[in-house]
Design a protein around this motif. Structure first.
Motif, PDB file in Angstrom:
ATOM      1  N   VAL A  59      13.252  -4.519 -20.649  1.00  0.00           N
ATOM      2  CA  VAL A  59      12.176  -5.363 -21.170  1.00  0.00           C
ATOM      3  C   VAL A  59      11.487  -4.560 -22.262  1.00  0.00           C
ATOM      4  CG1 VAL A  59      10.048  -6.611 -20.662  1.00  0.00           C
ATOM      5  CG2 VAL A  59      11.848  -6.456 -18.926  1.00  0.00           C
ATOM      6  N   LYS A  60      11.413  -5.116 -23.465  1.00  0.00           N
ATOM      7  CA  LYS A  60      10.835  -4.381 -24.584  1.00  0.00           C
ATOM      8  C   LYS A  60       9.958  -5.310 -25.416  1.00  0.00           C
ATOM      9  CE  LYS A  60      11.994  -1.439 -28.545  1.00  0.00           C
ATOM     10  NZ  LYS A  60      13.082  -0.822 -29.350  1.00  0.00           N
ATOM     11  N   LEU A  61       8.777  -4.802 -25.785  1.00  0.00           N
ATOM     12  CA  LEU A  61       7.882  -5.537 -26.677  1.00  0.00           C
ATOM     13  C   LEU A  61       7.923  -4.860 -28.040  1.00  0.00           C
ATOM     14  CD1 LEU A  61       5.856  -7.888 -26.833  1.00  0.00           C
ATOM     15  CD2 LEU A  61       4.048  -6.254 -26.277  1.00  0.00           C
ATOM     16  N   GLU A  62       8.806  -5.354 -28.908  1.00  0.00           N
ATOM     17  CA  GLU A  62       8.927  -4.782 -30.247  1.00  0.00           C
ATOM     18  C   GLU A  62       7.694  -5.134 -31.066  1.00  0.00           C
ATOM     19  OE1 GLU A  62      12.507  -5.906 -32.197  1.00  0.00           O
ATOM     20  OE2 GLU A  62      13.728  -4.460 -31.064  1.00  0.00           O
ATOM     21  N   GLY A  63       7.137  -4.136 -31.726  1.00  0.00           N
ATOM     22  CA  GLY A  63       5.918  -4.345 -32.492  1.00  0.00           C
ATOM     23  C   GLY A  63       4.670  -4.095 -31.674  1.00  0.00           C
ATOM     24  N   GLY A  64       4.845  -3.794 -30.387  1.00  0.00           N
ATOM     25  CA  GLY A  64       3.718  -3.467 -29.531  1.00  0.00           C
ATOM     26  C   GLY A  64       3.449  -1.973 -29.534  1.00  0.00           C
ATOM     27  N   ASP A  65       2.655  -1.526 -28.594  1.00  0.00           N
ATOM     28  CA  ASP A  65       2.314  -0.113 -28.465  1.00  0.00           C
ATOM     29  C   ASP A  65       3.440   0.595 -27.707  1.00  0.00           C
ATOM     30  OD1 ASP A  65       1.253   2.412 -27.831  1.00  0.00           O
ATOM     31  OD2 ASP A  65      -0.781   1.627 -27.707  1.00  0.00           O
TER      32      ASP A  65
END
Length: 222
Positions: A59-65
């Protein structure tokens, strides 16, 4: 910003609940998760929130911290209200604001948004079920987190409160946020993406139902 989920699986109580779930959610978009009772919708949201351990997948939030997990960048709005009855409405929101960080509204401003401003100094124990739900909803407003994870968010809300929820979700998306909502009810979202969980994505079709009460207890203690 983009949320990328690839091959997500989890085991709960020694049994596989979710298996090989994949999707991508773009910035400013909502994903509505549907499927029969017990199919794993709640387990999916809890895994994304970091409340349940994923035994496979990413699970990855690209553009997040990059220094924070996805769960640390998400608001989780579950079945339980996650409020302390002995505390006033303001004290409840002050606690969550200090816990989350990144404040965006004062407690009073958030309570006004959900029509509870006049009750700011009332102990939460005296609230009705619908008012408790709205107080819980206001937690999403006092601090910024880009990802909202909503599990049956219209539960215990009247028609006016459902319309307010629609407005708040639309505002969050307009600001570039992301929403994942597990629901049986229409939410008034504009052109959401959809994910229907089926038997191929859950190895034990009864596990999610049996774990539901455990989840409620855990949420009430958070």
């Amino acid at each position: 910003m983009q949320l990328i989920v690839n091959g997500l699986s989890c085991i709960r109580g020694g049994r596989p609940v979710l298996e090989n779930v994949s999707f991508t959610l773009e910035q400013g978009k909502a994903l509505v998760v549907t499927g029969p009772n017990g199919i794993g919708k709640s387990s999916l949201l809890r895994t994304l929130a970091g409340l349940v351990h994923a035994n496979a997948g990413t699970v990855k939030l690209e553009g997040g911290d990059e220094e924070l997990s996805v769960g640390q960048q998400a608001h989780y709005f579950g079945h339980a209200d996650a409020i302390k009855p002995a505390l006033t409405l303001k004290e409840n929101l002050d606690f969550w604001q200090s816990f989350y960080g990144s404040p965006t509204r004062t407690a009073y401003e958030a309570l006004l948004e959900v029509d509870l401003g006049d009750l700011i100094d009332m102990p939460a124990a005296y609230l009705s079920a619908g008012q408790r739900r709205r107080l819980s909803l206001s937690r999403l407003l006092v601090c910024h987190r880009p990802l909202w994870l909503l599990d049956e968010p219209t539960s215990a809300l009247d028609a006016a409160s459902e319309r307010k929820l629609e407005i708040l979700m639309a505002e969050h998306l307009e600001k570039g946020g992301l929403i994942i909502a597990a629901t049986h009810a229409p939410l008034g979202l504009l052109n959401p993406d959809r994910l229907e969980l089926g038997r191929e994505q859950i190895a034990d079709p009864f596990a999610d139902d049996e774990l539901f009460e455990q989840d409620q207890l855990q949420e009430s203690q958070q």
